[in-house]
Scaffold this motif. Sequence first.
Motif, short mmCIF file in Angstrom:
data_model
loop_
_atom_site.label_atom_id
_atom_site.label_comp_id
_atom_site.label_asym_id
_atom_site.label_seq_id
_atom_site.Cartn_x
_atom_site.Cartn_y
_atom_site.Cartn_z
N VAL A 64 18.76 37.47 45.98
CA VAL A 64 17.82 37.10 44.92
C VAL A 64 17.94 35.62 44.60
CG1 VAL A 64 17.29 37.41 42.47
CG2 VAL A 64 17.71 39.40 43.91
N ASN A 65 19.16 35.12 44.50
CA ASN A 65 19.38 33.72 44.19
C ASN A 65 18.78 32.79 45.23
OD1 ASN A 65 21.09 31.08 44.22
ND2 ASN A 65 21.46 32.00 42.22
N TYR A 68 14.42 34.62 45.75
CA TYR A 68 13.46 34.97 44.70
C TYR A 68 13.54 34.09 43.45
CZ TYR A 68 11.55 39.10 46.94
OH TYR A 68 10.86 39.95 47.80
N ILE A 69 14.46 33.14 43.42
CA ILE A 69 14.58 32.28 42.25
C ILE A 69 14.42 30.81 42.65
CG2 ILE A 69 16.10 31.48 40.41
CD1 ILE A 69 17.31 34.21 40.27
N LEU A 116 14.85 34.11 28.61
CA LEU A 116 14.37 34.84 29.78
C LEU A 116 13.05 35.48 29.36
CD1 LEU A 116 16.39 37.10 32.22
CD2 LEU A 116 14.03 37.63 31.56
N LEU A 141 14.63 31.36 32.41
CA LEU A 141 14.06 31.97 33.60
C LEU A 141 12.71 32.58 33.26
CD1 LEU A 141 14.18 33.06 36.54
CD2 LEU A 141 15.41 35.05 35.63
N ILE A 143 9.75 34.95 34.76
CA ILE A 143 9.48 35.95 35.79
C ILE A 143 8.00 36.35 35.74
CG2 ILE A 143 10.07 38.25 36.67
CD1 ILE A 143 12.79 37.95 35.32
N TRP A 161 14.00 27.98 35.57
CA TRP A 161 13.95 28.71 36.83
C TRP A 161 12.74 29.64 36.81
CZ3 TRP A 161 18.53 27.13 34.73
CH2 TRP A 161 19.45 26.52 35.59
N SER A 163 10.61 32.98 39.03
CA SER A 163 10.74 34.03 40.04
C SER A 163 9.45 34.81 40.17
CB SER A 163 11.87 35.00 39.66
OG SER A 163 12.00 36.03 40.64
N ILE A 167 10.47 43.22 37.16
CA ILE A 167 11.69 43.86 36.70
C ILE A 167 11.61 45.36 36.97
CG2 ILE A 167 13.15 44.34 34.71
CD1 ILE A 167 12.32 41.75 33.51
N THR A 233 20.11 41.99 37.39
CA THR A 233 20.21 41.29 38.68
C THR A 233 19.87 39.81 38.51
OG1 THR A 233 19.64 43.30 39.89
CG2 THR A 233 19.42 41.21 41.06
N PHE A 234 18.77 39.53 37.81
CA PHE A 234 18.36 38.14 37.59
C PHE A 234 19.43 37.39 36.79
CE2 PHE A 234 14.32 40.44 38.06
CZ PHE A 234 13.70 39.67 39.03
#
Length: 332
Positions: A64-65, A68-69, A116, A141, A143, A161, A163, A167, A233-234
């Motif tokens: 993911v790092n 996806y980010i 977030l 972050l 998303i 950040w 993504s 979720i 996870t994020f």
Amino acid sequence: MTGKTKKTVIVVSLTSLIAVWVISMSYIQINSSLTAKLSFKLLENIYRIKGPLSGTDAWVLKFVNQTYIFPPSTEPYNFSKVHDTSYSVYAHGDSWWYLNRYIRHLFTDEPPGFFLEAGALDGEFLSNTLWLEKTLGWTGLLIEPDKDSFRLLLKKHRKAWTSNACISKDGYPMEVVFVNLEVRGKSHEVRYGRMNFPANSHLYGTNIFTDNITSHVPATEHYSLVQCFPLITFVRALGIEKIDLLSLDLQGNEKVILRNFPWSSIKVRVVIIEDQIKTVDHDFIQFMEKCNYKLMNEDDLPESQDHIYVNKDETILLEKIKKLKKENTKKL
């Protein structure tokens, strides 16, 4: 060279060729086996990333790092112009003003924190975190699962950040069907807002207002597969230990996601969610109470679709809300 010698040379040569062939084939088989194992492992991980790997699996976090980010932008902001009617007509709706007022009251005199925001759209329209970032120097972050909205988000050059994922409702990664609503016709785009329809995009089967939206406006539903990861996870992928503001606007999945979140593993100070069900969900309020969160705007429900929860350990923030309520009472 005698005939016997010639035969010996031929036999030795053939033996050497056979030996080389055997060794070569063995080498190829060994390397093919290794390649096959590596390929199988890669395929296995690609398959497993769709579920049911744990959301905190070390490989998942690394994947993911790296995949996806995206890091915060270092370029100047690139926001829409105020006079862009098709953009701004819905930009400051009642819900946005309502939440923004609370956010400003809670965090104005605080040092920069971490947010977030899931359901970030283009990073500007109805953003609950943009003011924190631009004015107070926060980062976080963002998303957003919709590819078109995410492309616009990257162009805004947010200092956070980002993504292009969603979720997961469960504790493991999965692929799900995403429904994107797209208005047809420039006149409708201007009238209803360019970002209003993407704001109502959702995971298949979760938005209860889709029929109402599409019944009176010519809109097209587009379907695509999107990759989802658990919320934790994020957080773990970025190495975050504290979230000052968690904002979820996911068209119906907010509560189930929060029910599956491991609250004891990370500190979250304030949680805001949109609740499309216009009734007071006492069961969920009690669940959040057990997780050490107090609903701060219960008096405004169900007229307001937004829930604002504050961690009970945040005594200063709780006092700020009480003060705001007293000021509102005096005005009335």
